[in-house]
Design a protein around this motif. Sequence first.
Motif, mmCIF file in Angstrom:
data_model
loop_
_atom_site.group_PDB
_atom_site.id
_atom_site.type_symbol
_atom_site.label_atom_id
_atom_site.label_comp_id
_atom_site.label_asym_id
_atom_site.label_seq_id
_atom_site.Cartn_x
_atom_site.Cartn_y
_atom_site.Cartn_z
ATOM 1 N N ASP A 114 -21.898 13.044 -2.526
ATOM 2 C CA ASP A 114 -22.947 13.110 -1.494
ATOM 3 C C ASP A 114 -23.209 14.547 -1.085
ATOM 4 O O ASP A 114 -24.359 14.968 -0.922
ATOM 5 C CB ASP A 114 -22.546 12.288 -0.276
ATOM 6 N N VAL A 115 -22.134 15.327 -0.927
ATOM 7 C CA VAL A 115 -22.287 16.740 -0.570
ATOM 8 C C VAL A 115 -22.976 17.501 -1.698
ATOM 9 O O VAL A 115 -23.903 18.290 -1.463
ATOM 10 C CB VAL A 115 -20.924 17.375 -0.250
ATOM 11 N N LEU A 116 -22.528 17.270 -2.930
ATOM 12 C CA LEU A 116 -23.118 17.975 -4.070
ATOM 13 C C LEU A 116 -24.602 17.663 -4.210
ATOM 14 O O LEU A 116 -25.424 18.565 -4.449
ATOM 15 C CB LEU A 116 -22.386 17.591 -5.360
ATOM 16 N N ALA A 117 -24.946 16.397 -4.051
ATOM 17 C CA ALA A 117 -26.361 16.010 -4.163
ATOM 18 C C ALA A 117 -27.200 16.698 -3.103
ATOM 19 O O ALA A 117 -28.311 17.168 -3.378
ATOM 20 C CB ALA A 117 -26.493 14.494 -4.062
ATOM 21 N N SER A 118 -26.680 16.787 -1.894
ATOM 22 C CA SER A 118 -27.420 17.443 -0.812
ATOM 23 C C SER A 118 -27.554 18.939 -1.047
ATOM 24 O O SER A 118 -28.447 19.586 -0.495
ATOM 25 C CB SER A 118 -26.723 17.194 0.532
ATOM 26 N N CYS A 119 -26.658 19.485 -1.872
ATOM 27 C CA CYS A 119 -26.691 20.924 -2.197
ATOM 28 C C CYS A 119 -27.539 21.216 -3.433
ATOM 29 O O CYS A 119 -27.656 22.374 -3.840
ATOM 30 C CB CYS A 119 -25.280 21.443 -2.421
ATOM 31 N N GLY A 120 -28.090 20.173 -4.046
ATOM 32 C CA GLY A 120 -28.984 20.379 -5.188
ATOM 33 C C GLY A 120 -28.361 20.188 -6.549
ATOM 34 O O GLY A 120 -28.998 20.466 -7.574
ATOM 35 N N THR A 121 -27.132 19.687 -6.602
ATOM 36 C CA THR A 121 -26.488 19.463 -7.900
ATOM 37 C C THR A 121 -27.108 18.265 -8.609
ATOM 38 O O THR A 121 -27.278 17.208 -8.020
ATOM 39 C CB THR A 121 -24.977 19.228 -7.725
ATOM 40 N N ARG A 122 -27.424 18.464 -9.889
ATOM 41 C CA ARG A 122 -28.015 17.384 -10.685
ATOM 42 C C ARG A 122 -27.179 17.015 -11.909
ATOM 43 O O ARG A 122 -27.454 16.027 -12.583
ATOM 44 C CB ARG A 122 -29.418 17.799 -11.139
ATOM 45 N N LEU A 123 -26.158 17.829 -12.190
ATOM 46 C CA LEU A 123 -25.338 17.581 -13.375
ATOM 47 C C LEU A 123 -23.878 17.903 -13.071
ATOM 48 O O LEU A 123 -23.563 18.963 -12.527
ATOM 49 C CB LEU A 123 -25.806 18.450 -14.548
ATOM 50 N N LEU A 124 -22.997 16.963 -13.430
ATOM 51 C CA LEU A 124 -21.560 17.210 -13.404
ATOM 52 C C LEU A 124 -21.094 17.356 -14.849
ATOM 53 O O LEU A 124 -21.267 16.435 -15.661
ATOM 54 C CB LEU A 124 -20.798 16.046 -12.772
ATOM 55 N N ALA A 125 -20.517 18.503 -15.167
ATOM 56 C CA ALA A 125 -20.024 18.752 -16.516
ATOM 57 C C ALA A 125 -18.500 18.791 -16.480
ATOM 58 O O ALA A 125 -17.910 19.724 -15.928
ATOM 59 C CB ALA A 125 -20.573 20.071 -17.056
ATOM 60 N N LEU A 126 -17.882 17.766 -17.021
ATOM 61 C CA LEU A 126 -16.423 17.699 -17.079
ATOM 62 C C LEU A 126 -15.927 18.494 -18.275
ATOM 63 O O LEU A 126 -16.368 18.258 -19.401
ATOM 64 C CB LEU A 126 -15.971 16.243 -17.209
ATOM 65 N N THR A 141 -18.487 22.899 -26.160
ATOM 66 C CA THR A 141 -19.086 21.590 -25.898
ATOM 67 C C THR A 141 -19.660 21.511 -24.493
ATOM 68 O O THR A 141 -20.748 20.961 -24.284
ATOM 69 C CB THR A 141 -18.037 20.475 -26.097
ATOM 70 N N THR A 142 -18.953 22.066 -23.517
ATOM 71 C CA THR A 142 -19.432 22.023 -22.131
ATOM 72 C C THR A 142 -20.756 22.757 -21.988
ATOM 73 O O THR A 142 -21.717 22.235 -21.391
ATOM 74 C CB THR A 142 -18.388 22.647 -21.180
ATOM 75 N N LEU A 143 -20.838 23.967 -22.515
ATOM 76 C CA LEU A 143 -22.069 24.748 -22.389
ATOM 77 C C LEU A 143 -23.198 24.132 -23.222
ATOM 78 O O LEU A 143 -24.369 24.205 -22.844
ATOM 79 C CB LEU A 143 -21.820 26.195 -22.792
ATOM 80 N N SER A 144 -22.849 23.500 -24.334
ATOM 81 C CA SER A 144 -23.856 22.792 -25.127
ATOM 82 C C SER A 144 -24.398 21.596 -24.360
ATOM 83 O O SER A 144 -25.618 21.336 -24.364
ATOM 84 C CB SER A 144 -23.244 22.347 -26.457
ATOM 85 N N ASN A 145 -23.509 20.858 -23.684
ATOM 86 C CA ASN A 145 -23.936 19.732 -22.855
ATOM 87 C C ASN A 145 -24.915 20.189 -21.780
ATOM 88 O O ASN A 145 -25.943 19.534 -21.521
ATOM 89 C CB ASN A 145 -22.722 19.084 -22.171
ATOM 90 N N ILE A 146 -24.585 21.298 -21.124
ATOM 91 C CA ILE A 146 -25.425 21.807 -20.039
ATOM 92 C C ILE A 146 -26.766 22.295 -20.583
ATOM 93 O O ILE A 146 -27.820 22.078 -19.961
ATOM 94 C CB ILE A 146 -24.679 22.933 -19.285
#
Length: 341
Positions: free
Chosen positions: A62-74, A311-316
């Motif tokens: 909820d906090v991340l969404a309110s801060c503008g986050t649209r992608l979680l990259a594990l 892989t992480t940077l490719s995903n992003i």
Amino acid sequence: MKIAFFSTKSYDRQSFEAVNASYQHELTFFDVQLNEKTAVLAAGFPAVCLFVNDTADAAVLDVLASCGTRLLALRSAGFNNVDLQRAAALGIKVVRVPAYSPYAVAEHAVALVLTLNRKLYKAYNRVRDDNFSLEGLLGFDLYGCTVGVVGTGKIGMVFARIMHGFGCSLLGYDAYPNTQFEAIGSARYASLTELLSNSDIISLHCPLLPETRHLINTSTIAQMKSGVMLINTSRGALIDTTAAIAGIKSGKIGYLGIDVYEQEDELFFQDLSDTIIQDDTFQLLQSFPNVVITAHQGFFTRNALENIATTTLSNITDFERGQSLQNEVFERPPAPLKAVV
């Protein structure tokens, strides 16, 4: 793309900065873990990169969404620390690194087997003290042992092939059988009960899901051979630690090698050598002479770090370009209790 990295160490920065030369994203590294208090640091970052002990529950999302986050990259294969249902409701995509290096983790599992069997940790310390006695260092031949592999995905398959090379017989347990497993010598699938009761060594290679939490518990330990060797390089909560301690005390578990621990988020990936550890259960585990604990280092090879960063940077990059996300993680319905991947 602006990316906020949480729980970073020097080796994370080095690997990601090296690989990012080919991607040119804007990387910002935070040492702190991601949680409800630190999530505000991601304000203005459309992508957030997290590791295994970061928290991405509903409150954090909820906090991340309110801060503008649209992608979680594990930057890991596991995703049990993310509330996928809440992420989907908030429109936050989740991607992961499904296979950074199965060899790294499988080889570490084998290292734990050898360390426990041949008492290498004791032998090393003895020789440094000029004690060359062999008393208490007796091991056993791996050749001819039965090894139970719980989970025959990429890592489990590599582990199985290595143990086959030692001359071990293989039993597998998996809700989704892999035909390649039974092509390894005389390897075959068995019920969990049969695997537990017939294996000299049991190694866990499955994800942490609701149906696999505490897969190793009082009941399943009771089904094991007396003196069994138990290895876990997957997720800590696959093992009920209290039950494992009881199993060690009774002699049912003769050897325990773990690279993960169910309460590790308060311990691992930091130097606590000048502090008093408050986790009494962990301290008790450390006190047993037949237990070897490593601090979630199974993944930690230069090959794996490079693969994770790539892989992480490719995903992003795929997300930034609006392309399909090959490694996207979706919420899955609960599997039956027997399902172990």
